[in-house]
Motif scaffolding. Structure first.
Motif, PDB file in Angstrom:
ATOM      1  N   ILE A  76       0.861  -1.183   0.000  1.00 15.14           N
ATOM      2  CA  ILE A  76       0.000   0.000   0.000  1.00 15.14           C
ATOM      3  C   ILE A  76       0.896   1.231   0.000  1.00 15.14           C
ATOM      4  O   ILE A  76       1.845   1.304   0.787  1.00 15.14           O
TER       5      ILE A  76
ATOM      6  N   GLU B 129      11.694   2.461   3.825  1.00 17.42           N
ATOM      7  CA  GLU B 129      10.314   2.773   4.238  1.00 17.42           C
ATOM      8  C   GLU B 129       9.894   1.666   5.197  1.00 17.42           C
ATOM      9  O   GLU B 129       9.665   0.536   4.775  1.00 17.42           O
TER      10      GLU B 129
ATOM     11  N   GLU C 274       7.432  -0.396   7.507  1.00 13.25           N
ATOM     12  CA  GLU C 274       5.986  -0.632   7.423  1.00 13.25           C
ATOM     13  C   GLU C 274       5.556  -1.815   8.303  1.00 13.25           C
ATOM     14  O   GLU C 274       6.320  -2.764   8.480  1.00 13.25           O
TER      15      GLU C 274
ATOM     16  N   ASP D  50      10.191  -1.539   2.976  1.00 14.72           N
ATOM     17  CA  ASP D  50       9.904  -1.455   1.536  1.00 14.72           C
ATOM     18  C   ASP D  50      11.033  -0.612   0.942  1.00 14.72           C
ATOM     19  O   ASP D  50      10.959   0.617   0.932  1.00 14.72           O
TER      20      ASP D  50
ATOM     21  N   LYS E 260      10.712  -0.598  -7.092  1.00 16.09           N
ATOM     22  CA  LYS E 260      10.196  -1.100  -5.823  1.00 16.09           C
ATOM     23  C   LYS E 260      10.142  -2.617  -5.730  1.00 16.09           C
ATOM     24  O   LYS E 260      10.001  -3.164  -4.635  1.00 16.09           O
TER      25      LYS E 260
HETATM   26 MG    MG Z   1       6.066   1.763   1.019  1.00 13.69          MG
END
Ligand code: MG
Length: 203
Positions: free
Chosen positions: A6, A54, A56, A85, A106
């Protein structure tokens, strides 16, 4: 298995990257090959000069399903952890500017680090969990699941209208503010409710 991610699920993070706060969840995927194997370092990829972390909350799916209603979504996961991430921010910007899918920035190999999973207990409220990422002892990101724009159960309802979720799938639920650049020789530690679940070395 697949990894459903997400984007922009925390208003403070959407703002720091100059993105609008979404009115529907932003969804993308990472393949199984994106998983960083436990205890392996992440080797800084040669195709980026601006790798970002990132942190998460990650949810593990324990039941197959499609068209899952939000009120039943809690039956479809049984464990949580923290993950990173990893994102090639320079490549992502280039792809976004061209209006192209950002997958390559990504979904590359080892871009999904996941910690040890914690089984959910009846005392744990998935919408009231604190998680943190630190590097070399300094806290970089501090997130709380109550600050999500889309709750985990609403994400499952939304995603499962389009994509069947299967046992073993992972959902990366979005990152709070504080993302930044990764350096070679960094060590990242991720915690959930103060418990260390994730450790990643960069080489
Ligand atoms: Mg992310």
């Amino acid at each position: 298995m697949k990894i459903i991610c997400i984007g922009r699920n925390y208003a403070d993070h959407a703002k720091e990257l100059n993105n609008d706060v979404p009115t529907q969840p932003v969804i993308f995927m990472k393949p199984k090959s994106a998983l960083l194997l436990p205890k392996k370092p992440l080797y800084y990829p040669e195709f980026t000069d601006n790798l970002h972390y990132e942190c998460e909350l990650v949810v593990k799916i324990c039941k197959n399903g499609k068209y899952i209603q939000e009120k039943f979504a809690h039956k479809y996961y049984n464990a949580v952890s923290v993950g990173i991430d990893f994102t090639a921010r320079d490549l992502q910007k280039k792809l976004k500017d061209q209006g192209l899918p950002w997958e390559l920035s990504k979904a590359f190999d080892a871009s999904a680090a996941v910690g040890k999973f914690k089984e959910l207990t009846p005392e744990m409220d998935i919408n009231n969990l604190k998680f943190e990422l630190s590097r070399n002892g300094e806290v970089l990101q501090s997130g709380h699941t109550k600050d999500m724009i889309f709750s985990i159960n609403s994400i499952i309802e939304y995603v499962s209208q389009y994509i069947t979720i299967n046992i073993g799938d992972l959902i990366f639920t979005g990152t709070p503010a504080g993302v930044g650049a990764v350096n070679v020789y960094d060590t990242f530690i991720g915690t959930l409710e103060g418990e260390e679940l994730l450790k990643v070395d960069i080489r």
